[in-house]
Design a protein around this motif. Sequence first.
Motif, PDB file in Angstrom:
ATOM      1  N   ARG A 146       0.836  -1.202   0.000  1.00 44.74           N
ATOM      2  CA  ARG A 146       0.000   0.000   0.000  1.00 44.74           C
ATOM      3  C   ARG A 146       0.872   1.253   0.000  1.00 44.74           C
ATOM      4  O   ARG A 146       0.545   2.242  -0.652  1.00 44.74           O
ATOM      5  N   ILE A 147       1.972   1.228   0.708  1.00 46.56           N
ATOM      6  CA  ILE A 147       2.893   2.371   0.715  1.00 46.56           C
ATOM      7  C   ILE A 147       3.457   2.588  -0.686  1.00 46.56           C
ATOM      8  O   ILE A 147       3.558   3.721  -1.151  1.00 46.56           O
ATOM      9  N   ILE A 148       3.784   1.508  -1.366  1.00 47.87           N
ATOM     10  CA  ILE A 148       4.297   1.622  -2.733  1.00 47.87           C
ATOM     11  C   ILE A 148       3.249   2.262  -3.630  1.00 47.87           C
ATOM     12  O   ILE A 148       3.554   3.154  -4.429  1.00 47.87           O
ATOM     13  N   VAL A 149       1.983   1.845  -3.494  1.00 48.78           N
ATOM     14  CA  VAL A 149       0.901   2.445  -4.278  1.00 48.78           C
ATOM     15  C   VAL A 149       0.800   3.936  -3.957  1.00 48.78           C
ATOM     16  O   VAL A 149       0.639   4.763  -4.859  1.00 48.78           O
ATOM     17  N   MET A 150       0.906   4.290  -2.681  1.00 51.39           N
ATOM     18  CA  MET A 150       0.831   5.695  -2.283  1.00 51.39           C
ATOM     19  C   MET A 150       1.985   6.496  -2.905  1.00 51.39           C
ATOM     20  O   MET A 150       1.790   7.636  -3.344  1.00 51.39           O
ATOM     21  N   VAL A 176      11.318  17.340  -9.555  1.00 46.24           N
ATOM     22  CA  VAL A 176      12.294  16.911  -8.548  1.00 46.24           C
ATOM     23  C   VAL A 176      11.599  16.041  -7.501  1.00 46.24           C
ATOM     24  O   VAL A 176      12.144  15.016  -7.068  1.00 46.24           O
ATOM     25  N   LYS A 177      10.389  16.413  -7.091  1.00 47.94           N
ATOM     26  CA  LYS A 177       9.635  15.589  -6.140  1.00 47.94           C
ATOM     27  C   LYS A 177       9.351  14.215  -6.730  1.00 47.94           C
ATOM     28  O   LYS A 177       9.480  13.197  -6.045  1.00 47.94           O
ATOM     29  N   ALA A 178       8.961  14.172  -7.998  1.00 45.87           N
ATOM     30  CA  ALA A 178       8.705  12.882  -8.654  1.00 45.87           C
ATOM     31  C   ALA A 178       9.981  12.042  -8.679  1.00 45.87           C
ATOM     32  O   ALA A 178       9.947  10.838  -8.401  1.00 45.87           O
ATOM     33  N   ALA A 217       3.835  10.381  -7.037  1.00 47.71           N
ATOM     34  CA  ALA A 217       4.705  10.656  -8.184  1.00 47.71           C
ATOM     35  C   ALA A 217       3.860  11.026  -9.402  1.00 47.71           C
ATOM     36  O   ALA A 217       4.186  11.974 -10.135  1.00 47.71           O
ATOM     37  N   LEU A 218       2.753  10.318  -9.603  1.00 41.43           N
ATOM     38  CA  LEU A 218       1.871  10.632 -10.726  1.00 41.43           C
ATOM     39  C   LEU A 218       1.243  12.019 -10.568  1.00 41.43           C
ATOM     40  O   LEU A 218       1.111  12.757 -11.555  1.00 41.43           O
ATOM     41  N   ARG A 219       0.875  12.388  -9.352  1.00 42.13           N
ATOM     42  CA  ARG A 219       0.335  13.733  -9.123  1.00 42.13           C
ATOM     43  C   ARG A 219       1.366  14.805  -9.503  1.00 42.13           C
ATOM     44  O   ARG A 219       1.039  15.823 -10.120  1.00 42.13           O
ATOM     45  N   GLN A 220       2.612  14.568  -9.127  1.00 43.40           N
ATOM     46  CA  GLN A 220       3.669  15.540  -9.435  1.00 43.40           C
ATOM     47  C   GLN A 220       3.925  15.611 -10.944  1.00 43.40           C
ATOM     48  O   GLN A 220       4.103  16.699 -11.502  1.00 43.40           O
ATOM     49  N   ARG A 236       1.577   0.886 -10.903  1.00 41.31           N
ATOM     50  CA  ARG A 236       0.698   1.201  -9.777  1.00 41.31           C
ATOM     51  C   ARG A 236      -0.529   0.284  -9.776  1.00 41.31           C
ATOM     52  O   ARG A 236      -0.913  -0.258  -8.751  1.00 41.31           O
ATOM     53  N   ASP A 237      -1.125   0.091 -10.949  1.00 32.55           N
ATOM     54  CA  ASP A 237      -2.301  -0.771 -11.034  1.00 32.55           C
ATOM     55  C   ASP A 237      -1.964  -2.220 -10.685  1.00 32.55           C
ATOM     56  O   ASP A 237      -2.754  -2.905 -10.030  1.00 32.55           O
ATOM     57  N   ALA A 238      -0.779  -2.667 -11.070  1.00 30.75           N
ATOM     58  CA  ALA A 238      -0.352  -4.029 -10.715  1.00 30.75           C
ATOM     59  C   ALA A 238      -0.203  -4.154  -9.199  1.00 30.75           C
ATOM     60  O   ALA A 238      -0.636  -5.152  -8.603  1.00 30.75           O
ATOM     61  N   TRP A 239       0.383  -3.151  -8.558  1.00 27.89           N
ATOM     62  CA  TRP A 239       0.521  -3.183  -7.100  1.00 27.89           C
ATOM     63  C   TRP A 239      -0.835  -3.151  -6.417  1.00 27.89           C
ATOM     64  O   TRP A 239      -1.043  -3.802  -5.397  1.00 27.89           O
TER      65      TRP A 239
END
Length: 149
Positions: A29-33, A64-66, A38-41, A123-126
């Motif tokens: 779940r942390i990986i998905v988060m 840079v955040k991504a 990253a996608l938002r950035q 992300r979808d796989a996770w």
Amino acid sequence: MQEGGSMAYQQSSVSAYRQTSVKTASQGRIIVMLYDEALRQIDAAETLLAESSRELDKINNALVKAQDIVTELMVSLDLEQGGEIARNLLRLYLFFNDRLMEANVKKEQEPLREVRGLMVNLRDAWKQIEGQSPDGRSVPTGGGVNIAG
């Protein structure tokens, strides 16, 4: 209670909830988060680029955040236990960071689209591994999944 105090209380409550959700979240779940953020950035940077924005600092900061998130995903890999899957993810994360850096230097959207498409798939796989459909609904599973082998 004063209005300002109420707002501060709400913000601290939201912050506490977020901290608790991170602390209690499973590793998957942390990986998905991390992927979601990253996608938002990436989306923020792409939107600014599409608008031909002169706010280059905002574009830079988002990318840079991504990259920082992708680096965090990289360092969390267990290359010994993860075997070939972990090595492939490492190569993919290195590619992501190269393309994000290129998009930032050249202020181009195409590298962002490329990274975004691949990242959404991961992300979808996770999410499926975590027992959720890509849209967030629970998916019945027939048991646990051990991705380490």
